[in-house]
Design a protein around this motif. Structure first.
Motif, PDB file in Angstrom:
ATOM      1  N   SER A 151      36.957  41.941  41.360  1.00 61.53           N
ATOM      2  CA  SER A 151      37.926  41.227  42.196  1.00 61.53           C
ATOM      3  C   SER A 151      37.688  39.727  42.085  1.00 61.53           C
ATOM      4  O   SER A 151      36.632  39.277  41.641  1.00 61.53           O
ATOM      5  N   ILE A 152      38.674  38.965  42.502  1.00 60.39           N
ATOM      6  CA  ILE A 152      38.551  37.508  42.499  1.00 60.39           C
ATOM      7  C   ILE A 152      37.647  37.086  43.651  1.00 60.39           C
ATOM      8  O   ILE A 152      37.835  37.530  44.788  1.00 60.39           O
ATOM      9  N   ALA A 153      36.660  36.239  43.355  1.00 61.62           N
ATOM     10  CA  ALA A 153      35.747  35.775  44.405  1.00 61.62           C
ATOM     11  C   ALA A 153      36.481  34.884  45.400  1.00 61.62           C
ATOM     12  O   ALA A 153      37.327  34.076  45.024  1.00 61.62           O
ATOM     13  N   ILE A 154      36.168  35.066  46.684  1.00 68.49           N
ATOM     14  CA  ILE A 154      36.777  34.252  47.733  1.00 68.49           C
ATOM     15  C   ILE A 154      36.196  32.836  47.669  1.00 68.49           C
ATOM     16  O   ILE A 154      35.106  32.613  47.188  1.00 68.49           O
ATOM     17  N   ASN A 155      36.945  31.881  48.212  1.00 67.83           N
ATOM     18  CA  ASN A 155      36.528  30.475  48.293  1.00 67.83           C
ATOM     19  C   ASN A 155      36.408  29.807  46.929  1.00 67.83           C
ATOM     20  O   ASN A 155      35.633  28.871  46.757  1.00 67.83           O
ATOM     21  N   GLU A 171      50.394  30.310  46.547  1.00 73.11           N
ATOM     22  CA  GLU A 171      49.574  31.521  46.396  1.00 73.11           C
ATOM     23  C   GLU A 171      50.410  32.685  45.876  1.00 73.11           C
ATOM     24  O   GLU A 171      51.536  32.911  46.320  1.00 73.11           O
ATOM     25  N   ARG A 172      49.831  33.425  44.945  1.00 74.32           N
ATOM     26  CA  ARG A 172      50.496  34.600  44.398  1.00 74.32           C
ATOM     27  C   ARG A 172      49.566  35.796  44.532  1.00 74.32           C
ATOM     28  O   ARG A 172      48.560  35.900  43.829  1.00 74.32           O
ATOM     29  N   ASN A 173      49.889  36.681  45.439  1.00 72.49           N
ATOM     30  CA  ASN A 173      48.983  37.778  45.787  1.00 72.49           C
ATOM     31  C   ASN A 173      48.911  38.884  44.739  1.00 72.49           C
ATOM     32  O   ASN A 173      48.063  39.766  44.824  1.00 72.49           O
ATOM     33  N   THR A 174      49.798  38.843  43.750  1.00 71.38           N
ATOM     34  CA  THR A 174      49.792  39.920  42.753  1.00 71.38           C
ATOM     35  C   THR A 174      48.626  39.775  41.769  1.00 71.38           C
ATOM     36  O   THR A 174      48.307  40.709  41.056  1.00 71.38           O
ATOM     37  N   TRP A 175      48.004  38.596  41.717  1.00 75.92           N
ATOM     38  CA  TRP A 175      46.878  38.387  40.807  1.00 75.92           C
ATOM     39  C   TRP A 175      45.585  38.555  41.591  1.00 75.92           C
ATOM     40  O   TRP A 175      45.119  37.629  42.234  1.00 75.92           O
ATOM     41  N   GLN A 176      44.992  39.729  41.538  1.00 72.56           N
ATOM     42  CA  GLN A 176      43.808  40.009  42.345  1.00 72.56           C
ATOM     43  C   GLN A 176      42.657  40.573  41.522  1.00 72.56           C
ATOM     44  O   GLN A 176      41.687  41.056  42.078  1.00 72.56           O
ATOM     45  N   THR A 177      42.750  40.539  40.203  1.00 72.69           N
ATOM     46  CA  THR A 177      41.736  41.168  39.361  1.00 72.69           C
ATOM     47  C   THR A 177      41.229  40.199  38.296  1.00 72.69           C
ATOM     48  O   THR A 177      42.010  39.475  37.685  1.00 72.69           O
ATOM     49  N   LYS A 178      39.919  40.206  38.078  1.00 75.47           N
ATOM     50  CA  LYS A 178      39.293  39.397  37.038  1.00 75.47           C
ATOM     51  C   LYS A 178      38.749  40.335  35.962  1.00 75.47           C
ATOM     52  O   LYS A 178      38.046  41.301  36.270  1.00 75.47           O
ATOM     53  N   ALA A 179      39.079  40.073  34.710  1.00 75.85           N
ATOM     54  CA  ALA A 179      38.603  40.909  33.602  1.00 75.85           C
ATOM     55  C   ALA A 179      37.990  40.015  32.534  1.00 75.85           C
ATOM     56  O   ALA A 179      38.564  38.980  32.187  1.00 75.85           O
ATOM     57  N   THR A 180      36.826  40.390  32.007  1.00 78.82           N
ATOM     58  CA  THR A 180      36.143  39.611  30.977  1.00 78.82           C
ATOM     59  C   THR A 180      36.106  40.384  29.669  1.00 78.82           C
ATOM     60  O   THR A 180      36.348  41.597  29.627  1.00 78.82           O
TER      61      THR A 180
END
Length: 267
Positions: free
Chosen positions: A88-92, A72-81
């Motif tokens: 934000s990244i969806a959980i699960n 797991e890498r916590n620095t990647w927390q954003t989704k851009a299209t």
């Protein structure tokens, strides 16, 4: 669409452990293969790791045990299209992180690892992996880099160091370990460093003047930097007991073997 290129770090390590560990590793690995789900998620140092143990394969008549890890890498927390939406990244939806690939050869007491993630973490992730297949967690498992050349023994023979020259990528200085040499720690905390740049340093060493680098410091720095793929140049100059000038180049001091190339290719 342009291709995305990523560098891959490859390391060869000798496994230092009790002799019973290697037989326990094989039996525990085989037991894992008997489970319906050969993949599991575990927590190591507050980070999730997905561990996938594949079936044993043979290379040059030796049993090779391949394992894949996503850390797991916590620095990647954003989704851009492409339409400009940022969320934000969806959980699960799984683990977002760096992939690590290991091939363990118990008969040789060797593990080969490669990753497109941070090279500095390859050794620690490999150590944590092997500990998962140990019956006795009190017996420590250690990994030591296998050098290609015996230059390190010559390093201690130098009595009078005159220079240390190295080049390293600043990305590897963003998260240094606690046991890193003080010089590396000082560089990692320097405010003027930018990411994704090459840092070239040349130290002239004179023991009559206080340069802050002793013989022990130089050996410690060389041992540390030789473990990093981002260190593309590493040279030491000095004199031995006879007064002869000694030039040592550690820029390509890693193990190389046709057999290990086959093992890496099998992954």
């Amino acid at each position: 669409m342009s291709k995305l290129k990523k560098s891959i770090t490859v390391r060869f390590f000798a496994i230092e452990a009790e002799n019973s560990f290697f037989s326990e590793f094989i039996s525990n690995y085989q037991a894992n293969q008997n489970n319906d789900n050969q993949t599991r998620i575990i927590n190591i140092r507050n980070k999730k790791h997905l561990v996938k143990a594949s079936s044993c394969v043979q290379q040059s008549a030796l049993d090779v045990f391949p394992v894949t890890i996503v850390r797991e890498r916590n620095t990647w927390q954003t989704k851009a299209t492409s339409d400009g939406k940022i969320s934000s990244i969806a959980i699960n939806q799984g683990i977002i992180g760096d992939p690590y690939f290991f091939s363990i050869i118990p008969e040789l007491k060797v593990v080969i690892g490669f990753t497109s993630g941070p090279s500095v973490s390859l050794k620690s992730v490999g150590t944590s992996l092997l500990e998962q297949f140990s019956n006795n967690r009190t017996d420590k498992v250690k990994l030591e880099l296998i050098p290609k050349e015996k230059e390190f023994s010559r390093l201690t023979e130098i009595n009078d160091y005159s220079s240390l020259h190295f080049k390293i990528g600043t990305s590897s200085l963003s998260d240094v370990s606690e046991n890193a040499p003080q010089l590396i720690k000082d560089l990692s905390s320097a405010p003027y460093l930018e990411s994704n740049m090459q840092l070239a340093l040349d130290f002239a060493i004179d023991e009559k003047e206080d340069t802050g680098l002793s013989k022990e410091n130089v050996i410690e720095i060389v041992n540390y930097l030789s473990n990093h793929d981002d260190c593309t140049l590493l040279k030491v100059k000095g004199k031995n007991e006879d007064g002869s000038v000694v030039h040592l180049d550690f820029g390509n001091a890693f193990f190389n073997s046709e057999f290990f190339k086959l093992v890496v290719a099998s992954n």
